[in-house]
Scaffold this motif. Structure first.
Motif, PDB file in Angstrom:
ATOM      1  N   MET A   1     -12.643  19.951  -8.992  1.00  0.00           N
ATOM      2  CA  MET A   1     -12.060  19.207  -7.984  1.00  0.00           C
ATOM      3  C   MET A   1     -12.893  17.851  -7.752  1.00  0.00           C
ATOM      4  N   ALA A   2     -12.935  17.123  -8.650  1.00  0.00           N
ATOM      5  CA  ALA A   2     -13.857  15.769  -8.697  1.00  0.00           C
ATOM      6  C   ALA A   2     -13.218  14.539  -7.730  1.00  0.00           C
ATOM      7  N   LEU A   3     -13.319  14.780  -6.450  1.00  0.00           N
ATOM      8  CA  LEU A   3     -12.555  13.529  -5.715  1.00  0.00           C
ATOM      9  C   LEU A   3     -13.096  12.757  -5.060  1.00  0.00           C
ATOM     10  N   ALA A   4     -14.607  12.895  -5.249  1.00  0.00           N
ATOM     11  CA  ALA A   4     -15.631  12.281  -4.400  1.00  0.00           C
ATOM     12  C   ALA A   4     -16.543  11.714  -5.605  1.00  0.00           C
ATOM     13  N   LEU A   5     -16.608  10.227  -5.486  1.00  0.00           N
ATOM     14  CA  LEU A   5     -17.398   9.471  -6.574  1.00  0.00           C
ATOM     15  C   LEU A   5     -18.796  10.377  -6.468  1.00  0.00           C
ATOM     16  N   ASP A   6     -19.484  10.325  -7.522  1.00  0.00           N
ATOM     17  CA  ASP A   6     -20.667  10.957  -7.956  1.00  0.00           C
ATOM     18  C   ASP A   6     -20.999  12.330  -7.314  1.00  0.00           C
TER      19      ASP A   6
ATOM     20  N   PRO B   1       0.846   6.364 -12.074  1.00  0.00           N
ATOM     21  CA  PRO B   1       1.095   6.522 -13.379  1.00  0.00           C
ATOM     22  C   PRO B   1       0.384   5.368 -14.291  1.00  0.00           C
ATOM     23  N   ILE B   2       0.157   4.309 -13.661  1.00  0.00           N
ATOM     24  CA  ILE B   2      -0.836   2.957 -14.223  1.00  0.00           C
ATOM     25  C   ILE B   2      -2.278   3.603 -13.914  1.00  0.00           C
ATOM     26  N   ALA B   3      -2.615   3.955 -12.712  1.00  0.00           N
ATOM     27  CA  ALA B   3      -3.982   4.147 -12.511  1.00  0.00           C
ATOM     28  C   ALA B   3      -4.652   5.340 -13.146  1.00  0.00           C
ATOM     29  N   MET B   4      -3.831   6.220 -13.506  1.00  0.00           N
ATOM     30  CA  MET B   4      -4.589   7.631 -13.812  1.00  0.00           C
ATOM     31  C   MET B   4      -5.390   7.233 -15.239  1.00  0.00           C
ATOM     32  N   PRO B   5      -4.304   6.658 -16.274  1.00  0.00           N
ATOM     33  CA  PRO B   5      -5.140   6.362 -17.468  1.00  0.00           C
ATOM     34  C   PRO B   5      -6.360   5.447 -17.504  1.00  0.00           C
ATOM     35  N   LEU B   6      -6.340   4.335 -16.355  1.00  0.00           N
ATOM     36  CA  LEU B   6      -7.312   3.706 -16.337  1.00  0.00           C
ATOM     37  C   LEU B   6      -8.751   4.255 -15.796  1.00  0.00           C
ATOM     38  N   MET B   7      -8.394   5.439 -15.136  1.00  0.00           N
ATOM     39  CA  MET B   7      -9.693   6.315 -14.366  1.00  0.00           C
ATOM     40  C   MET B   7     -10.536   6.910 -15.419  1.00  0.00           C
ATOM     41  N   ARG B   8      -9.767   7.063 -16.874  1.00  0.00           N
ATOM     42  CA  ARG B   8     -10.715   7.528 -17.896  1.00  0.00           C
ATOM     43  C   ARG B   8     -11.634   6.383 -18.367  1.00  0.00           C
ATOM     44  N   ILE B   9     -11.622   5.134 -18.090  1.00  0.00           N
ATOM     45  CA  ILE B   9     -12.403   4.256 -18.612  1.00  0.00           C
ATOM     46  C   ILE B   9     -13.706   4.130 -17.455  1.00  0.00           C
ATOM     47  N   ARG B  10     -14.832   4.490 -17.799  1.00  0.00           N
ATOM     48  CA  ARG B  10     -15.983   4.636 -16.752  1.00  0.00           C
ATOM     49  C   ARG B  10     -16.114   3.741 -15.901  1.00  0.00           C
ATOM     50  N   PRO B  11     -16.249   2.382 -16.180  1.00  0.00           N
ATOM     51  CA  PRO B  11     -16.464   1.216 -15.435  1.00  0.00           C
ATOM     52  C   PRO B  11     -15.206   0.939 -14.388  1.00  0.00           C
ATOM     53  N   LEU B  12     -14.111   1.209 -14.876  1.00  0.00           N
ATOM     54  CA  LEU B  12     -12.851   0.949 -14.009  1.00  0.00           C
ATOM     55  C   LEU B  12     -12.738   1.896 -12.930  1.00  0.00           C
ATOM     56  N   TYR B  13     -13.304   3.363 -13.440  1.00  0.00           N
ATOM     57  CA  TYR B  13     -13.068   4.558 -12.422  1.00  0.00           C
ATOM     58  C   TYR B  13     -14.254   3.969 -11.507  1.00  0.00           C
TER      59      TYR B  13
ATOM     60  N   TRP C   1     -11.763   3.808  -8.086  1.00  0.00           N
ATOM     61  CA  TRP C   1     -11.626   4.904  -7.559  1.00  0.00           C
ATOM     62  C   TRP C   1     -12.085   5.036  -5.957  1.00  0.00           C
ATOM     63  N   PRO C   2     -13.278   4.219  -5.340  1.00  0.00           N
ATOM     64  CA  PRO C   2     -13.449   4.442  -4.141  1.00  0.00           C
ATOM     65  C   PRO C   2     -12.258   3.942  -3.114  1.00  0.00           C
ATOM     66  N   LEU C   3     -11.272   3.189  -3.789  1.00  0.00           N
ATOM     67  CA  LEU C   3     -10.152   2.786  -2.957  1.00  0.00           C
ATOM     68  C   LEU C   3      -9.134   4.008  -2.792  1.00  0.00           C
ATOM     69  N   GLY C   4      -9.117   4.660  -4.007  1.00  0.00           N
ATOM     70  CA  GLY C   4      -8.377   6.070  -3.934  1.00  0.00           C
ATOM     71  C   GLY C   4      -8.537   6.938  -3.115  1.00  0.00           C
ATOM     72  N   GLN C   5     -10.087   7.036  -3.362  1.00  0.00           N
ATOM     73  CA  GLN C   5     -10.784   8.243  -2.717  1.00  0.00           C
ATOM     74  C   GLN C   5     -10.637   8.145  -1.001  1.00  0.00           C
TER      75      GLN C   5
ATOM     76  N   THR D   1      -8.591  15.688 -10.675  1.00  0.00           N
ATOM     77  CA  THR D   1      -9.456  14.718 -10.786  1.00  0.00           C
ATOM     78  C   THR D   1      -8.445  13.503 -10.735  1.00  0.00           C
ATOM     79  N   PRO D   2      -9.118  12.291 -10.701  1.00  0.00           N
ATOM     80  CA  PRO D   2      -8.566  10.830 -10.594  1.00  0.00           C
ATOM     81  C   PRO D   2      -7.788  10.614 -12.070  1.00  0.00           C
ATOM     82  N   TRP D   3      -8.198  11.224 -13.164  1.00  0.00           N
ATOM     83  CA  TRP D   3      -7.767  10.762 -14.382  1.00  0.00           C
ATOM     84  C   TRP D   3      -6.657  11.906 -15.081  1.00  0.00           C
ATOM     85  N   SER D   4      -6.526  12.870 -14.215  1.00  0.00           N
ATOM     86  CA  SER D   4      -5.390  14.034 -14.965  1.00  0.00           C
ATOM     87  C   SER D   4      -4.630  14.494 -13.832  1.00  0.00           C
ATOM     88  N   LEU D   5      -3.529  15.297 -14.392  1.00  0.00           N
ATOM     89  CA  LEU D   5      -2.596  15.833 -13.586  1.00  0.00           C
ATOM     90  C   LEU D   5      -3.489  17.227 -13.005  1.00  0.00           C
TER      91      LEU D   5
END
Length: 252
Positions: free
Chosen positions: A111-116, A142-154, A158-162, A225-229
Protein backbone atom coordinates in the motif's frame (compact mmCIF):
# COMPACT_ATOMS: atom_id res chain seq x y z
CA UNK A 1 -11.46 0.93 28.70
CA UNK A 2 -14.30 0.46 26.22
CA UNK A 3 -16.51 -2.39 27.52
CA UNK A 4 -16.61 -5.61 25.52
CA UNK A 5 -20.37 -5.34 25.01
CA UNK A 6 -19.84 -2.07 23.14
CA UNK A 7 -17.88 -3.94 20.46
CA UNK A 8 -19.15 -6.73 18.25
CA UNK A 9 -16.99 -9.60 16.99
CA UNK A 10 -16.61 -10.44 13.32
CA UNK A 11 -14.94 -13.85 13.21
CA UNK A 12 -14.10 -15.73 10.01
CA UNK A 13 -12.04 -18.87 9.42
CA UNK A 14 -9.48 -20.17 11.91
CA UNK A 15 -9.58 -17.50 14.60
CA UNK A 16 -9.54 -17.02 18.35
CA UNK A 17 -10.82 -14.01 20.26
CA UNK A 18 -9.91 -13.88 23.96
CA UNK A 19 -10.94 -11.29 26.53
CA UNK A 20 -8.10 -10.35 28.90
CA UNK A 21 -8.09 -8.41 32.17
CA UNK A 22 -7.52 -5.11 30.35
CA UNK A 23 -8.48 -5.79 26.72
CA UNK A 24 -8.52 -8.48 24.05
CA UNK A 25 -6.27 -10.82 22.12
CA UNK A 26 -7.23 -11.33 18.45
CA UNK A 27 -5.56 -14.40 16.95
CA UNK A 28 -5.59 -16.01 13.50
CA UNK A 29 -4.09 -19.13 11.99
CA UNK A 30 -2.71 -21.45 11.06
CA UNK A 31 -4.37 -20.81 7.72
CA UNK A 32 -3.92 -21.36 3.99
CA UNK A 33 -3.87 -18.80 1.18
CA UNK A 34 -7.25 -19.94 -0.13
CA UNK A 35 -9.20 -19.26 3.07
CA UNK A 36 -9.95 -15.89 4.59
CA UNK A 37 -9.33 -15.67 8.33
CA UNK A 38 -10.20 -12.64 10.45
CA UNK A 39 -10.50 -11.90 14.15
CA UNK A 40 -12.15 -8.48 14.47
CA UNK A 41 -13.96 -6.24 16.91
CA UNK A 42 -15.87 -3.17 15.77
CA UNK A 43 -18.78 -0.93 16.73
CA UNK A 44 -20.53 -0.39 13.39
CA UNK A 45 -21.95 -3.77 12.37
CA UNK A 46 -25.56 -3.45 11.27
CA UNK A 47 -25.33 0.33 10.88
CA UNK A 48 -25.53 2.30 7.63
CA UNK A 49 -22.38 4.35 7.14
CA UNK A 50 -24.04 7.66 7.93
CA UNK A 51 -24.80 6.27 11.40
CA UNK A 52 -21.26 5.21 12.26
CA UNK A 53 -20.59 6.50 15.78
CA UNK A 54 -17.38 8.56 15.67
CA UNK A 55 -16.59 12.07 14.48
CA UNK A 56 -13.83 14.52 15.39
CA UNK A 57 -12.73 15.90 17.76
CA UNK A 58 -11.68 12.85 19.76
CA UNK A 59 -8.65 11.05 21.16
CA UNK A 60 -8.04 7.30 20.96
CA UNK A 61 -5.56 5.72 23.38
CA UNK A 62 -4.49 2.11 23.80
CA UNK A 63 -1.59 -0.20 24.44
CA UNK A 64 -0.73 -2.97 21.98
CA UNK A 65 1.69 -5.76 21.21
CA UNK A 66 1.91 -8.65 18.72
CA UNK A 67 3.04 -12.25 18.85
CA UNK A 68 5.87 -12.19 16.29
CA UNK A 69 8.59 -9.89 14.94
CA UNK A 70 7.54 -7.70 12.03
CA UNK A 71 9.45 -9.85 9.52
CA UNK A 72 7.43 -12.92 10.55
CA UNK A 73 3.95 -11.39 10.84
CA UNK A 74 1.56 -12.23 8.03
CA UNK A 75 -1.53 -10.42 6.79
CA UNK A 76 -2.84 -7.15 8.19
CA UNK A 77 -3.68 -5.87 11.66
CA UNK A 78 -4.44 -2.61 13.39
CA UNK A 79 -6.70 -0.35 15.38
CA UNK A 80 -8.44 2.92 14.53
CA UNK A 81 -11.34 4.35 12.58
CA UNK A 82 -12.57 3.75 9.04
CA UNK A 83 -15.75 3.78 6.96
CA UNK A 84 -15.76 0.03 6.14
CA UNK A 85 -15.55 0.84 2.40
CA UNK A 86 -15.84 -2.79 1.26
CA UNK A 87 -18.93 -3.53 3.35
CA UNK A 88 -17.29 -6.38 5.28
CA UNK A 89 -19.81 -7.93 7.65
CA UNK A 90 -22.82 -6.20 6.10
CA UNK A 91 -24.40 -6.06 2.66
CA UNK A 92 -23.48 -2.54 1.62
CA UNK A 93 -22.34 -1.01 -1.60
CA UNK A 94 -18.58 -0.40 -1.76
CA UNK A 95 -17.52 3.20 -1.33
CA UNK A 96 -14.38 5.31 -1.37
CA UNK A 97 -12.16 4.77 1.68
CA UNK A 98 -11.70 6.98 4.71
CA UNK A 99 -9.44 5.96 7.58
CA UNK A 100 -7.34 7.26 10.46
CA UNK A 101 -5.49 4.49 12.29
CA UNK A 102 -2.44 2.47 13.21
CA UNK A 103 -2.14 -0.28 10.60
CA UNK A 104 0.20 -3.18 9.82
CA UNK A 105 0.55 -5.02 6.51
CA UNK A 106 3.04 -7.66 5.44
CA UNK A 107 4.35 -8.49 1.95
CA UNK A 108 2.96 -9.11 -0.61
CA UNK A 109 0.87 -6.13 0.56
CA UNK A 110 2.16 -2.94 -1.00
CA UNK A 111 0.00 0.00 0.00
CA UNK A 112 2.50 2.54 -1.33
CA UNK A 113 0.35 5.68 -1.25
CA UNK A 114 2.75 8.06 0.52
CA UNK A 115 5.86 9.31 -1.26
CA UNK A 116 9.05 7.77 0.19
CA UNK A 117 7.13 5.59 2.68
CA UNK A 118 7.40 1.81 2.08
CA UNK A 119 4.17 -0.03 1.24
CA UNK A 120 4.24 -2.75 3.92
CA UNK A 121 5.03 -2.30 7.61
CA UNK A 122 3.54 -0.87 10.81
CA UNK A 123 2.31 2.67 10.20
CA UNK A 124 0.42 5.63 11.52
CA UNK A 125 -1.76 6.70 8.61
CA UNK A 126 -4.69 8.71 7.30
CA UNK A 127 -6.67 8.37 4.07
CA UNK A 128 -9.70 10.22 2.75
CA UNK A 129 -10.75 9.79 -0.88
CA UNK A 130 -14.05 11.61 -0.25
CA UNK A 131 -12.56 14.96 -1.20
CA UNK A 132 -13.24 17.22 -4.17
CA UNK A 133 -9.57 17.18 -5.35
CA UNK A 134 -9.80 13.42 -5.80
CA UNK A 135 -12.97 13.70 -7.88
CA UNK A 136 -11.30 16.34 -10.07
CA UNK A 137 -8.22 14.17 -10.65
CA UNK A 138 -9.98 10.80 -10.99
CA UNK A 139 -10.69 11.16 -14.75
CA UNK A 140 -6.93 11.48 -15.38
CA UNK A 141 -6.18 8.05 -13.84
CA UNK A 142 -5.90 6.08 -17.14
CA UNK A 143 -3.26 8.55 -18.36
CA UNK A 144 -1.51 9.19 -15.04
CA UNK A 145 -1.08 5.56 -13.96
CA UNK A 146 1.40 4.60 -16.73
CA UNK A 147 3.33 7.85 -16.14
CA UNK A 148 3.77 6.90 -12.47
CA UNK A 149 6.03 4.03 -13.60
CA UNK A 150 8.58 6.63 -14.71
CA UNK A 151 10.46 7.52 -11.54
CA UNK A 152 11.08 11.24 -12.18
CA UNK A 153 7.45 11.78 -13.19
CA UNK A 154 6.24 9.82 -10.17
CA UNK A 155 8.25 12.02 -7.81
CA UNK A 156 7.03 15.15 -9.61
CA UNK A 157 3.35 14.28 -9.99
CA UNK A 158 2.39 11.91 -7.19
CA UNK A 159 2.48 14.49 -4.35
CA UNK A 160 -0.56 16.07 -6.02
CA UNK A 161 -2.32 12.71 -6.11
CA UNK A 162 -1.35 11.95 -2.54
CA UNK A 163 -2.83 15.23 -1.30
CA UNK A 164 -5.99 14.62 -3.28
CA UNK A 165 -6.71 11.40 -1.36
CA UNK A 166 -5.65 12.77 2.01
CA UNK A 167 -2.80 10.31 2.55
CA UNK A 168 -0.36 10.94 5.39
CA UNK A 169 1.82 8.11 6.66
CA UNK A 170 4.90 7.32 8.67
CA UNK A 171 6.59 3.95 9.13
CA UNK A 172 6.99 2.97 12.78
CA UNK A 173 10.19 1.08 13.53
CA UNK A 174 9.36 -0.58 16.86
CA UNK A 175 9.77 -3.92 18.57
CA UNK A 176 6.09 -4.74 18.20
CA UNK A 177 6.35 -7.75 20.50
CA UNK A 178 6.80 -5.33 23.41
CA UNK A 179 3.96 -3.28 24.83
CA UNK A 180 3.77 0.27 23.44
CA UNK A 181 1.26 3.01 24.10
CA UNK A 182 -0.49 4.61 21.13
CA UNK A 183 -2.45 7.84 20.98
CA UNK A 184 -4.39 9.21 18.02
CA UNK A 185 -5.77 12.76 18.22
CA UNK A 186 -8.37 13.29 15.51
CA UNK A 187 -9.38 16.92 14.97
CA UNK A 188 -11.63 18.41 12.31
CA UNK A 189 -8.68 19.80 10.35
CA UNK A 190 -5.69 17.91 11.73
CA UNK A 191 -4.42 14.55 12.95
CA UNK A 192 -1.68 13.83 15.49
CA UNK A 193 -0.22 10.43 16.29
CA UNK A 194 1.93 9.52 19.31
CA UNK A 195 3.80 6.36 20.34
CA UNK A 196 4.99 6.10 23.93
CA UNK A 197 4.04 9.79 24.28
CA UNK A 198 6.41 10.81 21.47
CA UNK A 199 4.94 12.47 18.32
CA UNK A 200 5.37 10.32 15.21
CA UNK A 201 3.03 11.95 12.66
CA UNK A 202 1.29 15.31 12.46
CA UNK A 203 -0.75 16.50 9.49
CA UNK A 204 -2.94 19.54 8.82
CA UNK A 205 -5.51 17.38 7.03
CA UNK A 206 -7.79 14.71 8.48
CA UNK A 207 -10.58 12.48 7.20
CA UNK A 208 -14.15 13.46 7.80
CA UNK A 209 -16.66 11.40 9.74
CA UNK A 210 -18.64 9.52 10.68
CA UNK A 211 -16.32 6.52 11.01
CA UNK A 212 -16.40 3.27 12.97
CA UNK A 213 -13.88 1.81 15.38
CA UNK A 214 -12.16 -1.37 14.18
CA UNK A 215 -9.54 -3.66 15.76
CA UNK A 216 -8.44 -6.66 13.72
CA UNK A 217 -5.92 -9.30 12.71
CA UNK A 218 -6.41 -11.15 9.39
CA UNK A 219 -4.57 -12.83 6.51
CA UNK A 220 -5.28 -10.33 3.73
CA UNK A 221 -2.77 -8.67 1.43
CA UNK A 222 -3.55 -5.62 -0.70
CA UNK A 223 -1.42 -3.95 -3.34
CA UNK A 224 -2.49 -0.34 -3.98
CA UNK A 225 0.03 1.86 -5.78
CA UNK A 226 -0.12 4.94 -8.02
CA UNK A 227 1.16 2.89 -10.98
CA UNK A 228 -1.04 -0.22 -10.90
CA UNK A 229 -4.60 -1.39 -10.40
CA UNK A 230 -5.46 -2.61 -6.89
CA UNK A 231 -4.78 -6.28 -6.27
CA UNK A 232 -6.19 -8.32 -3.39
CA UNK A 233 -5.05 -11.73 -2.20
CA UNK A 234 -4.81 -13.92 0.88
CA UNK A 235 -1.62 -15.17 2.50
CA UNK A 236 -0.86 -18.45 4.22
CA UNK A 237 0.45 -18.63 7.77
CA UNK A 238 1.87 -21.80 9.34
CA UNK A 239 1.22 -20.83 12.96
CA UNK A 240 -1.09 -18.83 15.16
CA UNK A 241 -0.36 -15.10 15.29
CA UNK A 242 -2.08 -12.45 17.36
CA UNK A 243 -2.60 -8.78 18.12
CA UNK A 244 -3.29 -7.91 21.75
CA UNK A 245 -4.73 -4.55 22.79
CA UNK A 246 -5.29 -3.17 26.27
CA UNK A 247 -6.64 -0.07 28.01
CA UNK A 248 -8.55 1.09 24.92
CA UNK A 249 -10.27 4.41 25.55
CA UNK A 250 -11.90 7.15 23.48
CA UNK A 251 -12.38 10.68 24.81
CA UNK A 252 -12.64 14.26 23.67
Amino acid sequence: MIPFNHLRPLLVGNHQLTSTATGWRLATGPTVATRYTNAQLDDYQGLPRHCFPWRPPLTLTLRARVSHPVAQLRGTAGCGFWNNPFGLGRQQWPTLPRAIWFIFSSPPSNMALALDVPGPGWKAATLDAWRWPFFLLAPTTPIAMPLMRIRPLYRLLWPLGQRSIGVHETLLTLDLMQWHSYRLVWSVKAAHFFVDDQPVLQCAQAPGGPLGLVIWKDNQAMAVTPWSLPKHQLVACAEEQWLEVADLAIGT
